[in-house]
Scaffold this motif. Structure first.
Motif, PDB file in Angstrom:
ATOM      1  N   ASN A 191     -31.523 -21.090 -57.692  1.00 17.07           N
ATOM      2  CA  ASN A 191     -32.860 -21.016 -57.834  1.00 17.07           C
ATOM      3  C   ASN A 191     -33.496 -20.474 -59.132  1.00 17.07           C
ATOM      4  N   MET A 192     -34.420 -20.913 -59.677  1.00 19.18           N
ATOM      5  CA  MET A 192     -34.784 -20.722 -61.127  1.00 19.18           C
ATOM      6  C   MET A 192     -35.459 -19.463 -61.116  1.00 19.18           C
ATOM      7  N   ASN A 193     -35.290 -18.467 -62.045  1.00 18.61           N
ATOM      8  CA  ASN A 193     -36.141 -17.123 -61.990  1.00 18.61           C
ATOM      9  C   ASN A 193     -36.724 -17.029 -63.588  1.00 18.61           C
ATOM     10  N   THR A 194     -37.769 -16.111 -63.554  1.00 21.15           N
ATOM     11  CA  THR A 194     -38.511 -15.742 -64.538  1.00 21.15           C
ATOM     12  C   THR A 194     -37.794 -14.943 -65.345  1.00 21.15           C
ATOM     13  N   MET A 195     -38.423 -14.528 -66.658  1.00 24.73           N
ATOM     14  CA  MET A 195     -37.764 -13.244 -67.307  1.00 24.73           C
ATOM     15  C   MET A 195     -37.710 -12.163 -66.722  1.00 24.73           C
ATOM     16  N   LYS A 196     -38.526 -11.842 -65.709  1.00 30.71           N
ATOM     17  CA  LYS A 196     -38.714 -10.585 -64.991  1.00 30.71           C
ATOM     18  C   LYS A 196     -37.548 -10.637 -63.617  1.00 30.71           C
ATOM     19  N   ARG A 197     -36.614 -11.870 -63.633  1.00 34.34           N
ATOM     20  CA  ARG A 197     -35.739 -12.079 -62.611  1.00 34.34           C
ATOM     21  C   ARG A 197     -36.265 -12.258 -61.039  1.00 34.34           C
ATOM     22  N   GLU A 198     -37.498 -12.787 -61.266  1.00 33.77           N
ATOM     23  CA  GLU A 198     -38.241 -13.353 -60.082  1.00 33.77           C
ATOM     24  C   GLU A 198     -38.269 -14.614 -60.032  1.00 33.77           C
ATOM     25  N   VAL A 199     -38.519 -15.056 -58.763  1.00 36.35           N
ATOM     26  CA  VAL A 199     -38.385 -16.647 -58.281  1.00 36.35           C
ATOM     27  C   VAL A 199     -39.546 -17.307 -59.489  1.00 36.35           C
ATOM     28  N   ALA A 200     -39.209 -18.161 -60.158  1.00 36.42           N
ATOM     29  CA  ALA A 200     -40.103 -18.944 -60.935  1.00 36.42           C
ATOM     30  C   ALA A 200     -41.434 -19.566 -60.237  1.00 36.42           C
ATOM     31  N   PRO A 201     -42.484 -19.225 -60.479  1.00 35.57           N
ATOM     32  CA  PRO A 201     -43.759 -19.889 -59.645  1.00 35.57           C
ATOM     33  C   PRO A 201     -43.891 -21.312 -60.085  1.00 35.57           C
ATOM     34  N   PRO A 202     -44.531 -22.064 -59.261  1.00 33.90           N
ATOM     35  CA  PRO A 202     -44.708 -23.630 -59.580  1.00 33.90           C
ATOM     36  C   PRO A 202     -45.602 -23.657 -60.823  1.00 33.90           C
ATOM     37  N   GLN A 203     -45.140 -24.550 -61.744  1.00 38.59           N
ATOM     38  CA  GLN A 203     -45.902 -25.073 -62.929  1.00 38.59           C
ATOM     39  C   GLN A 203     -45.486 -26.534 -63.329  1.00 38.59           C
ATOM     40  N   ASP A 204     -46.100 -27.076 -64.092  1.00 40.00           N
ATOM     41  CA  ASP A 204     -46.087 -28.391 -64.670  1.00 40.00           C
ATOM     42  C   ASP A 204     -44.712 -28.667 -65.136  1.00 40.00           C
ATOM     43  N   GLU A 205     -43.964 -27.828 -65.833  1.00 36.87           N
ATOM     44  CA  GLU A 205     -42.877 -27.996 -66.585  1.00 36.87           C
ATOM     45  C   GLU A 205     -42.123 -26.625 -66.535  1.00 36.87           C
ATOM     46  N   TYR A 206     -40.512 -27.041 -66.561  1.00 38.51           N
ATOM     47  CA  TYR A 206     -39.880 -25.565 -66.749  1.00 38.51           C
ATOM     48  C   TYR A 206     -38.801 -26.071 -67.630  1.00 38.51           C
ATOM     49  N   ALA A 207     -38.035 -25.024 -67.862  1.00 33.11           N
ATOM     50  CA  ALA A 207     -37.072 -25.166 -69.012  1.00 33.11           C
ATOM     51  C   ALA A 207     -36.038 -24.250 -68.556  1.00 33.11           C
ATOM     52  N   PRO A 208     -35.327 -24.364 -67.534  1.00 25.11           N
ATOM     53  CA  PRO A 208     -34.013 -23.573 -66.941  1.00 25.11           C
ATOM     54  C   PRO A 208     -32.894 -23.635 -67.812  1.00 25.11           C
ATOM     55  N   VAL A 209     -32.217 -22.449 -68.144  1.00 27.52           N
ATOM     56  CA  VAL A 209     -30.991 -22.396 -68.838  1.00 27.52           C
ATOM     57  C   VAL A 209     -29.938 -22.700 -67.865  1.00 27.52           C
ATOM     58  N   ILE A 210     -29.248 -23.900 -68.315  1.00 24.32           N
ATOM     59  CA  ILE A 210     -27.977 -24.387 -67.516  1.00 24.32           C
ATOM     60  C   ILE A 210     -26.638 -24.054 -68.436  1.00 24.32           C
TER      61      ILE A 210
END
Length: 1053
Positions: free
Chosen positions: A190-209
């Motif tokens: 699952n994607m996380n935010t900069m604070k290592r929390e689960v990324a909240p829903p939003q229109d667009e994401y940029a996960p590091v793969i």
């Protein structure tokens, strides 16, 4: 010295002030004496009226003297005030000029650093862009993707040297909200935010793969969860450029840095795409952290003047709160000299500046103190020395006259400087032409062995002197920008063999290995300047042999495309023994050509075997049958010369390429030389579009590497040049087989290379016992090309006490028929080993080996007839066919050179007529005449007295030599006579129809010992057809004559 100057000026000032005060005091004393005398006279008269009249007169004189004294004082005060004012004005003027120069220098250094900083930043951005293209090509819409995390991490880790200023790079995939569930299910996380929390829903994401190992902590993080990162991503994809963040402290180094964000687009995005098209075509984002402090520090370390100025780099996006990216904090308001250069890092939304200031306040120049003080002293002295003005004027006039004379002499010296090299060349080469010519003629007579040895030694010394003169002239021509390179086809491998053969005797005397290897993919024929290429090789190989007493000298040629490791090491400064270790074998010896340690690991076996090729098309390539469908018409060669000599001391390596400089004072005494060869080689390599570098360790050796950009010749050029290239190798040995016994893989590969050039298949074994096993299955039939015909053994592998039994067993296996046994050849490095092993082996071959010497040896050993090639006729016979029966007029005032030139031309069948002045030549060349060509010396005596006086006056202010003019004047007179004769013949033949008109034009070639380019241009401008430098040989004589003399006999009658 400055203190003594100040003290001297102070004494002069005191003397001037004392003199002025003394002058005023003496005037007042004279006035007092006159005043007292007048009063005394009045008292003696006794008449009141007389006394009254005299008192009035004396009072008038007194007041007059007082007025004059007052005016003198006022004039003196005005004079001093004016002197002070002029001195102060000069002081401020000189100080202002000094500050202006300091400001200009600061501006120049600041602009240079800003430009280089932008360039280095741009190079790193380009590498990131290239990585984006890689991801776009091999990841986008690839099922499965050609790139995964491990591949990306390994690739970015191995190519990190291309991005030395980035701590790491990561790739973030563009993901929309409706794709999130499927994406997370496919990725297994699952994607996380900069604070290592689960990324909240939003229109667009940029996960590091994908991420480099150094920034692996960014994996699974949504880069659009951060406000500033999201802003950078949006700006990057709309602008299509790399964007930067605000400065922050990098992890690990704690240096100030910025984050670089670069949008990755689909491959089909057009170049002129709009903003909406770029946003729609975005597939992901590449990011990396820039270490700004390291970037600027590396830049400043490469430039001079860093100790004088302080450099600050600011982020001025917010002009009111500029942020320091590099440099100590400072208050710009307190600095009088400050220069600001704008930095453009490609981000249109951020602004950066470089501010440069001096570390210390520029000191006041001594001229701003001494000049005004001197001016003040002069003003003060002027009042004292006005009475001696005329005498001073005379002295100054004399000084001015002398200065004019010195100026005239300086101008004459400047004119003489332009002719110095030409004069030195002519005055030295002219007698050397006679010496070498007479020695050549002497060697053609019947001499005893001792006499012949003496003559050859003198000839060798003379040629060495000519070589030294040519080196000095080459250096002068290079500095003057007059050296031009030729573009002719030449056989690279034959040229390398010829250079090696020059030093074969020295290598045998020292018992060192001397070898050359040319990679298979190097073209056989290239287009360039073979003489200058040979000059570089001769200098480098000669130095290597000279400074090597044990071990080897190894010359290797490869393509730059096949030597990327070597090229990168040269560019990134892997020099001077740093990172130059050579791996050693199990027995303690090193895997090099001779087993001795080398300074550079690039010629070791581990790297050398990557350049080897067993392609069967090698022989076709060597025969010139290789296809010429190349992507580029140029080829870049990398040539390395490795030796195991004394090496270069570390403290002397910086001046290796300095002209006339050597490692230390003992070098010239021990090894000889002038220290100019490497300087010339460096300049020539740069003229060929390459560069030269070296790696050296004291008492280990040195490796010099240079590159040259040459052209690939066309098929027609290669075919036409085959007549002028070195003799082609025989083809009678193709298909033969041989076994090489050599325990050193590098040396074995070099020997195999020379044998393969002859078409001989070679098997390499590391000992004689293994080599004999290769003969299993051969019967006692006659020699066939399908069987092993030769056995080559290296001398250091041969063990007489055991290997002689193996050789006898080999011969016994041939049923006693020794003629059917393979021929055994021993390879040695010293002439002394020939007598030592001559009875044991069929042939003992002394190295260095070449394909031609191997062919000659095998031809005699196997008694194979090699047909001679008709196109390989020697040059003198071809020159003889050009000159036989030709009438040549030879003009030279030097009788010795006249005899030498006449003998050289007569040797090829020419009819030579000799004269000693241009006046006699003109009298003989009155049309019509029977001469086919005229060879004329450059510096000739005068034609007649009137002409000499007239020409001397004409050239009194010119930079030409008068004697040169006589030659050019003689040529002009010859052309004028031909023009008059041609005009008369043309008028006569115009009336008659059907007649053929052939103009008079006599080829005139200058014989000159001056090899300066300007002399050649003067010869052509004066109407000459070419020139031959003295001393000349068959090669240049053939080149000059073949294009001029052929077919001219009819035009000169």
């Amino acid at each position: 010295m400055l203190a003594s100057r100040a003290a001297l000026l102070w004494c002069a000032a005191r003397f001037a002030c004392g003199g002025a005060c003394g002058w005023l005091a003496s005037s007042s004393c004279a006035f007092a004496r006159a005043h007292g005398a007048h009063w005394a006279g009045g008292g003696r008269g006794g008449a009141g009226e007389a006394v009254a009249d005299s008192g009035v007169r004396m009072e008038g004189k007194y007041y007059g003297a007082m007025r004059r004294r007052r005016w003198r004082r006022l004039a003196a005060v005005a004079w001093v005030v004016l002197a002070v004012a002029c001195s102060a004005a000069m002081h401020w003027h000189l100080r202002r000029e000094s500050l202006d120069r300091a400001e200009e220098r600061l501006e120049s250094m600041c602009e240079e650093r800003a430009r280089m900083l932008q360039e280095q930043f741009g190079v790193t951005v380009n590498h990131v862009h290239a990585l984006g293209v890689l991801v776009s090509t091999f990841h986008y819409e690839k099922l499965p993707s050609a790139i995964d995390q491990d591949t990306f991490a390994k690739y970015t880790g191995r190519t990190a040297f291309e991005r030395p200023l980035l701590n790491g790079v990561a790739y973030a995939h563009r993901l929309f909200h409706h794709e999130r569930e499927l994406f997370e299910r496919q990725q297994g996380w699952n994607m996380n935010t900069m604070k290592r929390e689960v990324a909240p829903p939003q229109d667009e994401y940029a996960p590091v793969i994908f991420s480099q190992d150094t920034v692996s902590y960014l994996a699974r993080i949504d880069m659009m969860s951060g406000e500033e990162d999201r802003e950078n991503i949006l700006r990057a994809r709309t602008t299509g450029k790399a964007v930067l963040t605000n400065p922050f402290r990098l992890l690990g180094s704690n240096h100030l840095g910025v984050v670089l964000t670069f949008a990755v687009y689909r491959p089909d995005l057009p170049a002129d795409a709009s903003v909406d098209e770029r946003v729609e075509a975005t597939i992901g984002y590449l990011g990396g952290a820039f270490d700004v402090e390291t970037l600027v520090e590396n830049l400043l370390s490469k430039l001079a003047g860093n100790q004088d100025i302080v450099v600050n780099v600011y982020d001025v996006t917010n002009a009111s709160e500029a942020m320091v990216l590099y440099g100590p904090p400072s208050s710009d308001d307190k600095m009088t000299l400050l220069h600001v250069s704008t930095l453009d890092f490609g981000d249109p939304f951020r602004k950066h500046e470089m501010r440069c200031r001096y570390r210390q306040k520029p000191p006041m120049p001594w001229s701003a103190i001494t000049n005004p003080l001197g001016t003040f002293v002069i003003w003060m002295l002027l009042g004292y020395i006005i009475c001696a003005a005329w005498s001073r004027y005379d002295k100054v006039s004399e000084d001015c006259r002398k200065m004019e004379e010195l100026k005239t002499q300086a101008e004459a010296a400047d004119i003489a400087k332009s002719q110095f090299l030409a004069t030195v060349s002519h005055e030295i080469r002219t007698p050397m032409n006679g010496v070498l010519g007479m020695l050549d003629m002497l060697l053609g007579t019947n001499l005893t062995m001792i006499q012949k040895d003496y003559a050859q030694t003198a000839q060798m010394c003379g040629k060495a002197l000519i070589t030294l003169i040519n080196d000095v002239l080459d250096r002068a021509k290079i500095e003057a920008g007059k050296l031009e390179l030729e573009a002719v086809p030449f056989d690279l491998r034959s040229l390398m063999d010829d250079v090696i053969s020059l030093f074969s005797s020295k290598s045998r005397e020292k018992s060192i290995e001397l070898a050359v290897f040319v990679c298979d993919d190097v073209p056989k024929v290239v287009l360039g300047d073979p003489w200058r290429f040979r000059q570089i090789l001769t200098n480098l190989v000669g130095n290597a042999v000279k400074f090597t007493d044990r071990g080897h000298v190894f010359v290797r040629v490869s393509l730059a495309e096949g030597s990327n490791v070597e090229t990168n090491q040269v560019q990134h400064g892997t020099m001077n023994g740093k990172d130059g270790n050579v791996e050693s074998a199990a027995n303690g010896a090193f895997n090099t050509l001779s087993g001795f340690e080398a300074a550079d690991r690039r010629n070791s076996w581990q790297h050398f075997k990557l350049l080897l090729s067993d392609k069967e098309s090698l022989l076709d390539e060597l025969d010139g049958e290789k296809s010429y469908q190349m992507e580029s018409d140029r080829v870049t060669l990398v040539i390395s010369i490795e030796d195991t000599g004394v090496g270069i001391p570390f403290d002397a390596q910086y001046r290796v390429f300095t002209p006339f400089m050597q490692a230390d004072s003992s070098t010239s005494r021990t090894y000889g030389g002038t220290g100019i060869g490497l300087s010339i080689s460096k300049c020539l390599a740069e003229l060929m579009g390459g560069q030269i570098s070296f790696t050296s360790r004291p008492f280990v050796g040195s490796t010099f590497t240079f590159s040259a950009s040459l052209k690939r010749p066309t098929k027609d050029t290669t075919a036409d040049s085959s007549r002028s290239l070195s003799e082609a190798l025989p083809t009678a040995f193709k298909g033969m087989k041989a076994i090489l016994i050599d325990g050193r893989p590098v040396r074995g590969s070099v020997t195999r290379y020379h044998l393969k050039r002859l078409g001989i298949a070679v098997q390499i074994r590391d000992n004689l016992n293994a080599g004999l096993k290769a003969f299993t299955g051969q019967n006692g039939a006659t020699i066939s090309r399908d069987k092993v015909s030769m056995l080559f053994i290296e001398s250091d592998v041969w063990r007489p006490e055991t290997d002689i039994l193996l050789l006898n067993r080999l011969r016994e296996q041939k049923n006693g028929q020794l003629l059917d046994a393979p021929k055994v050849v021993l390879l040695v490095t010293s002439e002394a080993d020939k007598d030592k092993y001559g009875s044991t082996f069929d042939v003992v071959m002394c190295k260095p080996i070449r394909a031609s010497t191997i062919a000659s040896c095998i031809q005699q050993l196997l008694k194979i007839e090699v047909p001679e090639r008709r196109e390989n006729q020697n040059r003198p016979s071809r020159l003889h066919s050009l000159l036989v029966g030709k009438n040549i007029l030879l003009v030279d005032d030097n009788k010795v050179n006249l005899r030498v030139a006449a003998a050289a031309l007569k040797r090829y069948g020419a009819n030579v007529r000799c004269v000693e002045s241009g006046k006699d030549a003109i009298s003989l060349l009155q049309p019509p005449h029977s001469f086919d060509a005229c060879f004329m010396d450059v510096q000739m005596p005068e034609m007649d007295g009137y002409g000499f006086n007239k020409i001397s006056a004409l050239f009194s202010s010119s930079n030409l030599v008068v004697n040169d003019y006589f030659l050019f004047e003689a040529t002009k007179r010859i052309r004028d006579m031909e023009s008059i004769a041609n005009e008369e013949r043309r008028n006569k033949l115009n009336s008659s129809e059907g007649s053929t008109f052939i103009e008079f034009h006599l080829p005139v070639l200058a014989m000159t010992a001056d090899v300066i380019q300007a002399t050649y241009e003067k010869c052509l401008k004066s109407g000459m057809d070419g020139y031959v430098s003295k001393p000349f040989d068959e090669e240049q004589l053939y080149q000059a004559v073949s294009s001029l003399v052929v077919g001219t006999s009819d035009s000169a009658v």
